[in-house]
Design a protein around this motif. Structure first.
Motif, PDB file in Angstrom:
ATOM      1  N   ALA A  85       2.633   8.155  15.128  1.00 26.52           N
ATOM      2  CA  ALA A  85       1.450   7.426  14.658  1.00 26.52           C
ATOM      3  C   ALA A  85       1.710   5.921  14.649  1.00 26.52           C
ATOM      4  O   ALA A  85       0.838   5.129  15.012  1.00 26.52           O
ATOM      5  CB  ALA A  85       1.060   7.902  13.265  1.00 26.52           C
ATOM      6  N   GLU A  86       2.916   5.521  14.244  1.00 25.06           N
ATOM      7  CA  GLU A  86       3.255   4.094  14.230  1.00 25.06           C
ATOM      8  C   GLU A  86       3.247   3.515  15.636  1.00 25.06           C
ATOM      9  O   GLU A  86       2.722   2.416  15.855  1.00 25.06           O
ATOM     10  CB  GLU A  86       4.632   3.891  13.592  1.00 25.06           C
ATOM     11  N   LEU A  87       3.815   4.239  16.593  1.00 26.57           N
ATOM     12  CA  LEU A  87       3.847   3.746  17.973  1.00 26.57           C
ATOM     13  C   LEU A  87       2.449   3.659  18.566  1.00 26.57           C
ATOM     14  O   LEU A  87       2.111   2.703  19.268  1.00 26.57           O
ATOM     15  CB  LEU A  87       4.727   4.647  18.833  1.00 26.57           C
ATOM     16  N   ARG A  88       1.607   4.646  18.259  1.00 26.79           N
ATOM     17  CA  ARG A  88       0.238   4.621  18.757  1.00 26.79           C
ATOM     18  C   ARG A  88      -0.539   3.455  18.149  1.00 26.79           C
ATOM     19  O   ARG A  88      -1.278   2.753  18.853  1.00 26.79           O
ATOM     20  CB  ARG A  88      -0.459   5.936  18.443  1.00 26.79           C
ATOM     21  N   ALA A  89      -0.375   3.225  16.859  1.00 21.73           N
ATOM     22  CA  ALA A  89      -1.056   2.115  16.195  1.00 21.73           C
ATOM     23  C   ALA A  89      -0.617   0.774  16.786  1.00 21.73           C
ATOM     24  O   ALA A  89      -1.435  -0.129  16.982  1.00 21.73           O
ATOM     25  CB  ALA A  89      -0.788   2.150  14.696  1.00 21.73           C
ATOM     26  N   LYS A  90       0.677   0.665  17.091  1.00 22.93           N
ATOM     27  CA  LYS A  90       1.192  -0.575  17.682  1.00 22.93           C
ATOM     28  C   LYS A  90       0.544  -0.829  19.043  1.00 22.93           C
ATOM     29  O   LYS A  90       0.122  -1.945  19.340  1.00 22.93           O
ATOM     30  CB  LYS A  90       2.710  -0.490  17.830  1.00 22.93           C
ATOM     31  N   LYS A  91       0.421   0.216  19.864  1.00 24.26           N
ATOM     32  CA  LYS A  91      -0.219   0.070  21.165  1.00 24.26           C
ATOM     33  C   LYS A  91      -1.682  -0.345  21.018  1.00 24.26           C
ATOM     34  O   LYS A  91      -2.176  -1.200  21.757  1.00 24.26           O
ATOM     35  CB  LYS A  91      -0.133   1.380  21.949  1.00 24.26           C
ATOM     36  N   ILE A  92      -2.371   0.275  20.075  1.00 21.41           N
ATOM     37  CA  ILE A  92      -3.780  -0.060  19.850  1.00 21.41           C
ATOM     38  C   ILE A  92      -3.920  -1.507  19.399  1.00 21.41           C
ATOM     39  O   ILE A  92      -4.789  -2.237  19.868  1.00 21.41           O
ATOM     40  CB  ILE A  92      -4.406   0.904  18.827  1.00 21.41           C
ATOM     41  N   ASN A  93      -3.047  -1.943  18.497  1.00 23.69           N
ATOM     42  CA  ASN A  93      -3.096  -3.335  18.015  1.00 23.69           C
ATOM     43  C   ASN A  93      -2.788  -4.336  19.113  1.00 23.69           C
ATOM     44  O   ASN A  93      -3.245  -5.478  19.063  1.00 23.69           O
ATOM     45  CB  ASN A  93      -2.141  -3.532  16.841  1.00 23.69           C
ATOM     46  N   VAL A 100       9.664  17.200  11.162  1.00 22.01           N
ATOM     47  CA  VAL A 100       8.278  17.148  11.611  1.00 22.01           C
ATOM     48  C   VAL A 100       7.598  15.896  11.056  1.00 22.01           C
ATOM     49  O   VAL A 100       6.908  15.182  11.786  1.00 22.01           O
ATOM     50  CB  VAL A 100       7.518  18.421  11.175  1.00 22.01           C
ATOM     51  N   ASN A 101       7.803  15.616   9.769  1.00 23.91           N
ATOM     52  CA  ASN A 101       7.168  14.443   9.155  1.00 23.91           C
ATOM     53  C   ASN A 101       7.607  13.154   9.831  1.00 23.91           C
ATOM     54  O   ASN A 101       6.794  12.272  10.098  1.00 23.91           O
ATOM     55  CB  ASN A 101       7.476  14.377   7.661  1.00 23.91           C
ATOM     56  N   LYS A 102       8.900  13.039  10.107  1.00 20.56           N
ATOM     57  CA  LYS A 102       9.414  11.833  10.759  1.00 20.56           C
ATOM     58  C   LYS A 102       8.832  11.699  12.170  1.00 20.56           C
ATOM     59  O   LYS A 102       8.446  10.612  12.596  1.00 20.56           O
ATOM     60  CB  LYS A 102      10.934  11.884  10.814  1.00 20.56           C
ATOM     61  N   PHE A 103       8.751  12.802  12.880  1.00 18.43           N
ATOM     62  CA  PHE A 103       8.220  12.787  14.241  1.00 18.43           C
ATOM     63  C   PHE A 103       6.759  12.349  14.253  1.00 18.43           C
ATOM     64  O   PHE A 103       6.366  11.483  15.034  1.00 18.43           O
ATOM     65  CB  PHE A 103       8.375  14.179  14.862  1.00 18.43           C
ATOM     66  N   ILE A 104       5.943  12.927  13.369  1.00 15.75           N
ATOM     67  CA  ILE A 104       4.518  12.589  13.301  1.00 15.75           C
ATOM     68  C   ILE A 104       4.328  11.139  12.866  1.00 15.75           C
ATOM     69  O   ILE A 104       3.524  10.399  13.436  1.00 15.75           O
ATOM     70  CB  ILE A 104       3.771  13.538  12.339  1.00 15.75           C
ATOM     71  N   ARG A 105       5.083  10.706  11.856  1.00 15.96           N
ATOM     72  CA  ARG A 105       4.948   9.338  11.349  1.00 15.96           C
ATOM     73  C   ARG A 105       5.308   8.334  12.440  1.00 15.96           C
ATOM     74  O   ARG A 105       4.583   7.364  12.678  1.00 15.96           O
ATOM     75  CB  ARG A 105       5.834   9.144  10.116  1.00 15.96           C
ATOM     76  N   ARG A 106       6.413   8.554  13.128  1.00 12.46           N
ATOM     77  CA  ARG A 106       6.846   7.613  14.176  1.00 12.46           C
ATOM     78  C   ARG A 106       5.854   7.581  15.336  1.00 12.46           C
ATOM     79  O   ARG A 106       5.547   6.518  15.883  1.00 12.46           O
ATOM     80  CB  ARG A 106       8.242   7.997  14.671  1.00 12.46           C
ATOM     81  N   MET A 133       0.844  -1.187   0.000  1.00 10.60           N
ATOM     82  CA  MET A 133       0.000   0.000   0.000  1.00 10.60           C
ATOM     83  C   MET A 133       0.881   1.240   0.000  1.00 10.60           C
ATOM     84  O   MET A 133       1.827   1.326   0.771  1.00 10.60           O
ATOM     85  CB  MET A 133      -0.901  -0.003   1.220  1.00 10.60           C
ATOM     86  N   GLN A 134       0.568   2.165  -0.856  1.00 12.89           N
ATOM     87  CA  GLN A 134       1.280   3.432  -0.887  1.00 12.89           C
ATOM     88  C   GLN A 134       0.235   4.540  -0.918  1.00 12.89           C
ATOM     89  O   GLN A 134      -0.369   4.802  -1.937  1.00 12.89           O
ATOM     90  CB  GLN A 134       2.188   3.528  -2.101  1.00 12.89           C
ATOM     91  N   ARG A 135       0.032   5.162   0.225  1.00 12.97           N
ATOM     92  CA  ARG A 135      -0.958   6.216   0.329  1.00 12.97           C
ATOM     93  C   ARG A 135      -0.306   7.473   0.876  1.00 12.97           C
ATOM     94  O   ARG A 135       0.689   7.417   1.571  1.00 12.97           O
ATOM     95  CB  ARG A 135      -2.067   5.874   1.300  1.00 12.97           C
ATOM     96  N   THR A 136      -0.939   8.569   0.623  1.00  9.93           N
ATOM     97  CA  THR A 136      -0.533   9.821   1.218  1.00  9.93           C
ATOM     98  C   THR A 136      -1.626  10.231   2.189  1.00  9.93           C
ATOM     99  O   THR A 136      -2.796  10.276   1.834  1.00  9.93           O
ATOM    100  CB  THR A 136      -0.362  10.911   0.144  1.00  9.93           C
ATOM    101  N   GLN A 137      -1.220  10.485   3.394  1.00  4.52           N
ATOM    102  CA  GLN A 137      -2.175  10.901   4.407  1.00  4.52           C
ATOM    103  C   GLN A 137      -1.862  12.338   4.794  1.00  4.52           C
ATOM    104  O   GLN A 137      -0.708  12.697   5.017  1.00  4.52           O
ATOM    105  CB  GLN A 137      -2.080  10.004   5.635  1.00  4.52           C
ATOM    106  N   ARG A 138      -2.876  13.156   4.865  1.00  5.04           N
ATOM    107  CA  ARG A 138      -2.692  14.554   5.226  1.00  5.04           C
ATOM    108  C   ARG A 138      -3.347  14.784   6.586  1.00  5.04           C
ATOM    109  O   ARG A 138      -4.447  14.321   6.844  1.00  5.04           O
ATOM    110  CB  ARG A 138      -3.322  15.452   4.188  1.00  5.04           C
ATOM    111  N   VAL A 139      -2.636  15.517   7.427  1.00  5.86           N
ATOM    112  CA  VAL A 139      -3.160  15.852   8.740  1.00  5.86           C
ATOM    113  C   VAL A 139      -3.033  17.356   8.947  1.00  5.86           C
ATOM    114  O   VAL A 139      -2.193  18.008   8.330  1.00  5.86           O
ATOM    115  CB  VAL A 139      -2.427  15.101   9.871  1.00  5.86           C
ATOM    116  N   SER A 140      -3.859  17.886   9.808  1.00  8.26           N
ATOM    117  CA  SER A 140      -3.749  19.296  10.158  1.00  8.26           C
ATOM    118  C   SER A 140      -3.896  19.424  11.671  1.00  8.26           C
ATOM    119  O   SER A 140      -4.534  18.599  12.326  1.00  8.26           O
ATOM    120  CB  SER A 140      -4.808  20.125   9.433  1.00  8.26           C
TER     121      SER A 140
END
Length: 62
Positions: free
Chosen positions: A48-56, A40-46, A7-14
């Motif tokens: 989100a990944e850590l939060r998703a891992k906790k949720i999973n 900033v992009n690396k910080f937000i991406r990482r 999957m290759q998607r672009t996600q936009r956040v504000s």
């Protein structure tokens, strides 16, 4: 076969100004411990990944 599911998607956040300031403070702290400044992009991406891992893993408070 792995290409089929890649999957290759672009996600936009504000963020609000207050949220952006909090994120920037966290990024600045993380940059102090990294060999190069954290983008900033690396910080937000990482984050989100850590939060998703906790949720999973079943953490309902993540």
């Amino acid at each position: 076969m792995t290409e089929q599911y890649k999957m290759q998607r672009t996600q936009r956040v504000s963020f609000t100004k207050e949220e952006a300031e909090i994120i920037d403070q966290g990024r600045e702290i993380a940059s102090e411990f990294a060999p190069e400044p954290v983008s900033v992009n690396k910080f937000i991406r990482r984050s989100a990944e850590l939060r998703a891992k906790k949720i999973n893993e079943g953490d309902v408070n993540a």
